[in-house]
Design a protein around this motif. Structure first.
Motif, mmCIF file in Angstrom:
data_model
loop_
_atom_site.group_PDB
_atom_site.id
_atom_site.type_symbol
_atom_site.label_atom_id
_atom_site.label_comp_id
_atom_site.label_asym_id
_atom_site.label_seq_id
_atom_site.Cartn_x
_atom_site.Cartn_y
_atom_site.Cartn_z
ATOM 1 N N ARG A 40 0.852 -1.187 0.000
ATOM 2 C CA ARG A 40 0.000 0.000 0.000
ATOM 3 C C ARG A 40 0.886 1.235 0.000
ATOM 4 O O ARG A 40 2.040 1.188 0.448
ATOM 5 C CB ARG A 40 -0.917 0.036 1.234
ATOM 6 N N ASP A 47 -4.078 0.857 -2.074
ATOM 7 C CA ASP A 47 -3.510 -0.389 -2.597
ATOM 8 C C ASP A 47 -3.345 -0.285 -4.119
ATOM 9 O O ASP A 47 -3.657 0.737 -4.729
ATOM 10 C CB ASP A 47 -4.367 -1.595 -2.196
ATOM 11 N N TYR A 48 -2.850 -1.357 -4.723
ATOM 12 C CA TYR A 48 -2.545 -1.315 -6.152
ATOM 13 C C TYR A 48 -3.790 -1.069 -7.006
ATOM 14 O O TYR A 48 -3.736 -0.333 -7.998
ATOM 15 C CB TYR A 48 -1.851 -2.609 -6.581
ATOM 16 N N ASP A 49 -4.908 -1.684 -6.642
ATOM 17 C CA ASP A 49 -6.146 -1.455 -7.397
ATOM 18 C C ASP A 49 -6.560 0.008 -7.320
ATOM 19 O O ASP A 49 -7.001 0.603 -8.314
ATOM 20 C CB ASP A 49 -7.281 -2.341 -6.860
ATOM 21 N N MET A 50 -6.417 0.601 -6.148
ATOM 22 C CA MET A 50 -6.774 2.002 -5.966
ATOM 23 C C MET A 50 -5.848 2.904 -6.787
ATOM 24 O O MET A 50 -6.308 3.872 -7.415
ATOM 25 C CB MET A 50 -6.695 2.372 -4.476
ATOM 26 N N ARG A 52 -4.324 2.136 -9.566
ATOM 27 C CA ARG A 52 -4.735 2.030 -10.978
ATOM 28 C C ARG A 52 -5.978 2.867 -11.238
ATOM 29 O O ARG A 52 -6.118 3.499 -12.305
ATOM 30 C CB ARG A 52 -4.970 0.563 -11.338
ATOM 31 N N ALA A 53 -6.892 2.904 -10.264
ATOM 32 C CA ALA A 53 -8.103 3.719 -10.405
ATOM 33 C C ALA A 53 -7.750 5.202 -10.470
ATOM 34 O O ALA A 53 -8.364 5.965 -11.232
ATOM 35 C CB ALA A 53 -9.059 3.444 -9.237
ATOM 36 N N TYR A 196 -15.578 3.871 -4.883
ATOM 37 C CA TYR A 196 -14.998 3.178 -3.731
ATOM 38 C C TYR A 196 -16.082 2.743 -2.754
ATOM 39 O O TYR A 196 -17.233 3.188 -2.823
ATOM 40 C CB TYR A 196 -14.015 4.099 -3.001
ATOM 41 N N ARG A 213 -11.724 0.291 -0.565
ATOM 42 C CA ARG A 213 -11.380 -0.449 -1.772
ATOM 43 C C ARG A 213 -12.184 0.100 -2.947
ATOM 44 O O ARG A 213 -13.216 0.755 -2.763
ATOM 45 C CB ARG A 213 -11.679 -1.943 -1.594
ATOM 46 N N THR A 214 -11.686 -0.172 -4.146
ATOM 47 C CA THR A 214 -12.423 0.259 -5.332
ATOM 48 C C THR A 214 -13.595 -0.679 -5.552
ATOM 49 O O THR A 214 -13.554 -1.868 -5.217
ATOM 50 C CB THR A 214 -11.523 0.241 -6.564
#
Length: 215
Positions: A40, A47-50, A52-53, A196, A213-214
């Motif tokens: 994170r 985090d990685y997904d966030m 990228r978003a 989110y 989270r996304t």
């Protein structure tokens, strides 16, 4: 001028990015530092997904820079070098008035041969917070020092009511001393909001965070 933004996903770096774009400068990339062990971003916990978003929402490439604390300075210099290869003439930082932070950032930039820019430098801390609200940015409170602020603020968007609560707790409403950290989820430079959802509150000693989270 083309520049790279040292981007935490929080309010100060977002306001600095906003100011740079408003002045006609072009961001070629964002550098976000990620804790290699936690997976994170440092301090703000995206985090990685966030991340990228964020790249999609801002329509700017994110150079996710994963490192450990002892190699942090080398890792950011490597990403600054990558940014220079993308055309960045300068690196932008959201520091306000802590001299040691500015000197550290300036040294990183000198080591790789790019200019350093500090759009918020010596701007009134409180004024920055009100500017963000007035501009329409949605700054979600992701973590707090729970010895200074109530946990009920976690997950809330900063508005006038939240600011009054912070004032009643006698803290710097800008949170420059680590009283709280934010993730900005929408605003003028976003092409679309960050979708989110929040989860439970986690306690780590005197600090508490809300899961996010996304969608």
């Amino acid at each position: 001028m083309k520049f790279v933004m040292a981007y935490s996903c929080g309010k100060d770096s977002t306001l600095a990015l906003h100011n740079m774009v408003e002045q006609g400068n072009k961001p070629v990339a964002l550098i976000t530092m990620v804790n290699e062990d936690a997976k994170r971003s440092f301090f703000h916990g995206a985090d990685y997904d966030m991340l990228r978003a964020y790249s999609e929402a801002l329509d700017i490439p994110v150079l996710i820079t994963s490192t450990t604390g002892d190699k942090y300075h080398l890792a950011i210099e490597n990403s600054l070098k990558k940014s220079a290869s993308l055309g960045a003439e300068a690196a932008c930082f959201g520091d306000i008035d802590i001299e040691s932070n500015r000197k550290w950032s300036e040294e990183r930039c000198r080591n790789v041969g790019v200019k350093s820019v500090f759009p918020l430098w010596h701007k009134d801390r409180s004024e920055n917070v009100y500017d963000l609200i007035d501009l329409g940015y949605k700054c979600l409170i992701k973590s707090i020092n729970n010895s200074l602020l109530p946990k009920e603020l976690l997950g809330r968007i900063i508005d006038e009511e939240v600011i009054e609560i912070m004032k009643s707790c006698d803290i710097d409403i800008c949170g420059e001393n680590g009283e709280y950290h934010t993730l900005v989820v929408d605003g003028p430079i976003f092409h679309k909001p960050i979708e989110y959802e929040t989860g439970k509150i986690l306690d780590f000693g005197e600090f508490s965070v809300i899961e996010m989270r996304t969608k």
